[in-house]
Scaffold this active site. Structure first.
Site, PDB file in Angstrom:
ATOM      1  N   CYS A 346      39.040  44.334  44.564  1.00 26.49           N
ATOM      2  CA  CYS A 346      39.196  43.085  45.308  1.00 26.49           C
ATOM      3  C   CYS A 346      37.920  42.801  46.098  1.00 26.49           C
ATOM      4  O   CYS A 346      36.886  42.537  45.501  1.00 26.49           O
ATOM      5  CB  CYS A 346      40.433  43.143  46.206  1.00 26.49           C
ATOM      6  SG  CYS A 346      40.934  41.511  46.828  1.00 26.49           S
ATOM      7  N   GLN A 350      33.705  42.346  45.129  1.00 30.86           N
ATOM      8  CA  GLN A 350      32.772  41.354  45.626  1.00 30.86           C
ATOM      9  C   GLN A 350      31.586  42.013  46.336  1.00 30.86           C
ATOM     10  O   GLN A 350      30.464  41.489  46.302  1.00 30.86           O
ATOM     11  CB  GLN A 350      33.512  40.395  46.549  1.00 30.86           C
ATOM     12  CG  GLN A 350      34.584  39.592  45.813  1.00 30.86           C
ATOM     13  CD  GLN A 350      35.656  39.039  46.718  1.00 30.86           C
ATOM     14  OE1 GLN A 350      35.466  38.901  47.929  1.00 30.86           O
ATOM     15  NE2 GLN A 350      36.826  38.743  46.156  1.00 30.86           N
ATOM     16  N   HIS A 439      44.262  44.270  41.633  1.00 26.50           N
ATOM     17  CA  HIS A 439      44.556  45.524  42.335  1.00 26.50           C
ATOM     18  C   HIS A 439      45.267  46.505  41.402  1.00 26.50           C
ATOM     19  O   HIS A 439      46.497  46.471  41.289  1.00 26.50           O
ATOM     20  CB  HIS A 439      45.448  45.255  43.544  1.00 26.50           C
ATOM     21  CG  HIS A 439      44.753  44.633  44.705  1.00 26.50           C
ATOM     22  ND1 HIS A 439      44.210  45.367  45.735  1.00 26.50           N
ATOM     23  CD2 HIS A 439      44.500  43.335  45.004  1.00 26.50           C
ATOM     24  CE1 HIS A 439      43.661  44.556  46.633  1.00 26.50           C
ATOM     25  NE2 HIS A 439      43.815  43.314  46.208  1.00 26.50           N
ATOM     26  N   GLU A 441      45.900  49.460  42.006  1.00 16.17           N
ATOM     27  CA  GLU A 441      46.619  50.462  42.803  1.00 16.17           C
ATOM     28  C   GLU A 441      47.961  49.986  43.319  1.00 16.17           C
ATOM     29  O   GLU A 441      48.775  50.792  43.811  1.00 16.17           O
ATOM     30  CB  GLU A 441      45.742  50.903  43.981  1.00 16.17           C
ATOM     31  CG  GLU A 441      45.722  49.996  45.191  1.00 16.17           C
ATOM     32  CD  GLU A 441      44.825  48.776  45.070  1.00 16.17           C
ATOM     33  OE1 GLU A 441      44.510  48.162  46.108  1.00 16.17           O
ATOM     34  OE2 GLU A 441      44.435  48.424  43.937  1.00 16.17           O
TER      35      GLU A 441
END
Length: 465
Positions: A346, A350, A439, A441
């Site tokens: 996420c 970036q 994501h 996770e």
């Protein structure tokens, strides 16, 4: 009637850009006839006459349009730039200009800031409620603020107690970027050893912005007092104050066995999701060490008595426009130089782009928060290249998302691995650094990409043996 584009995505007003070929993005205008295009101008003066650069491009129908400044129109470094945008419809009718500005300083993100946070133990104010909002660094959105009670006296003040004498060399001040209300215009900072005798440390007489980075000659004091004598709107208001001392943070103590270094990109230094817990669940042999982004650097990495087998860069949920971005400089060092595998998730994805210059990332003008919504038709993510971390995933696949920003312009040496209307995954060409906008996770039934994180961890552990 054609409306004005909104220049509150990236770069926002007065942010510091670290590229001479930045991405300029804006929320689309509305109205007019037919399809809209945009005229974009950048210049070194507010009248747009000095070193004027002009561009045009068609509108991106998804709500935010972005332009990457081409290399042959690179902007001068160490310079304040003004930029403006207006929409033009198919008949040639022109909408009003939207104008903003930024500062280019390419070298400002190349090395760890060499500062540590000096966190106050208490805060007092002249009037108004919620003074704790000024030092609530866990307020991830930075949306809460202190406002003095109007009409009040001619001067409002904030007093910070650091608990002990600290040398301060930088002060960060943040007001509300969304509206020009309560911004400090004239103010000064005072320092005191005892809260009684005060000495002036820095003065600003003509502030015209919502964020200040004030570098001062090191002043040592326990008490620090901000006095505001002029402001916009009916009462001064601030979202955050941060003081910094020169020096390096203490070296953290790593686990004795194999472990993963997690860099917490939340403003308070933690992770957005339960990243450490997921590492332990997926590969029980691995321990974790979480370090705040503002304490991470290659000097810290070199000082670790035992090196990690891999590095994970976490997400966050605050707009970059409202963050002291210089705090991430040490993380950029690690991205560029660490010799172990790195996976950014996420905001961590970036950060891989930011390590080669701000801005390469843009606000999307909306949020994808599929992990927090009731079941719906989740976006399909398409793989563009074969990559070992994505082996055996469905094509396309689904994965949870919690974000409002995305990489727009990957750095040289990176390629796009997956997309879904915007970039979902990138990798460095040496294969050691990867990033995912989604994501892997997060535990939700439709997450078909958990194996990306698991395989990353397993591969890193195998490499380290």
């Amino acid at each position: 009637m054609i409306t004005t584009p909104q220049l509150n995505t990236n770069p926002n007003f007065d942010v510091v850009l670290t590229r001479t070929t930045p991405v300029l993005s804006f929320k689309n205008a509305a109205g007019g006839q037919g399809k809209r295009a945009y005229e974009i101008q950048a210049a070194r003066d507010k009248d747009f006459t000095i070193d004027l650069a002009a561009f045009s491009l068609q509108e991106n129908p998804e709500g935010v349009t972005a332009l990457s400044i081409p290399t042959d129109k690179a902007l001068a470094d160490k310079t304040r730039w003004y930029w403006r945008v207006r929409a033009v419809d198919e008949t040639g009718a022109q909408g009003p200009w939207a104008t903003s500005r930024f500062f280019v300083d390419v070298a400002s993100d190349k090395a760890f800031m060499g500062l540590t946070r000096a966190v106050p133990i208490s805060v007092k104010v002249s009037s108004g409620s919620d003074p704790k909002n000024l030092t609530d660094y866990s307020d991830q959105g930075l949306a809460t603020q202190w406002r003095a009670t109007p009409p009040g006296s001619d001067t409002a003040w904030v007093e910070l107690d650091l608990g002990a004498a600290r040398t301060i060399s930088r002060i960060w001040m943040l007001a509300d970027s969304g509206q020009k209300d309560g911004w400090p215009v004239a103010f000064r900072w005072l320092a005191s050893p005892d809260g009684v005798a005060w000495k002036e440390a820095v003065t600003v007489a003509d502030g015209d912005t919502y964020r200040f980075i004030l570098d001062i000659d090191g002043v040592t004091a326990r008490f620090w007092r901000l006095e505001i004598s002029a402001w916009t709107g009916y009462a001064p208001a601030l979202n955050e104050l941060l003081l910094y001392s020169p020096g390096l943070p203490e070296t953290p103590s790593p686990p004795s066995g194999p472990y993963v270094l997690i860099i917490g990109n939340q403003h308070n230094g933690f992770t957005f999701t339960q990243l450490a817990e997921r590492v332990h669940e997926m590969v029980p042999q691995l321990a974790t060490l979480t370090v705040p982004s503002y304490e991470a650097s290659m000097a810290m990495y070199a000082a670790l008595p035992q090196k990690p087998v891999a590095i994970l860069l976490s997400g966050n949920n605050a707009d970059y426009n409202d963050l002291p971005m210089f705090e991430y400089n040490g993380e950029y060092e690690i991205i560029r130089a660490a010799p172990v595998p790195i996976l950014g998730i996420c905001a961590g994805n970036q950060m891989l782009a930011f390590a080669s210059g701000y801005t390469r990332v843009r606000s999307m003008g909306r949020s994808d928060i599929s992990a927090m919504e009731t079941p719906r038709e989740y976006a399909k993510i398409n793989l563009l290249v074969d990559d070992p971390l994505f082996k055996d995933l469905p094509r396309p696949f689904t994965a949870p998302e919690v974000h409002g920003w995305a990489v727009y312009d990957p750095p040289q040496g990176f390629e796009v691995v997956a997309e879904s209307g915007y970039i979902q995954a990138i990798r460095r060409q040496d294969g050691r650094v990867h990033g995912t906008q989604f994501h892997p996770e997060i535990k939700v039934p439709y997450n078909q990409a958990e194996s990306v994180l698991r395989r990353f961890l397993e591969d890193a552990l195998a490499r380290a043996k």
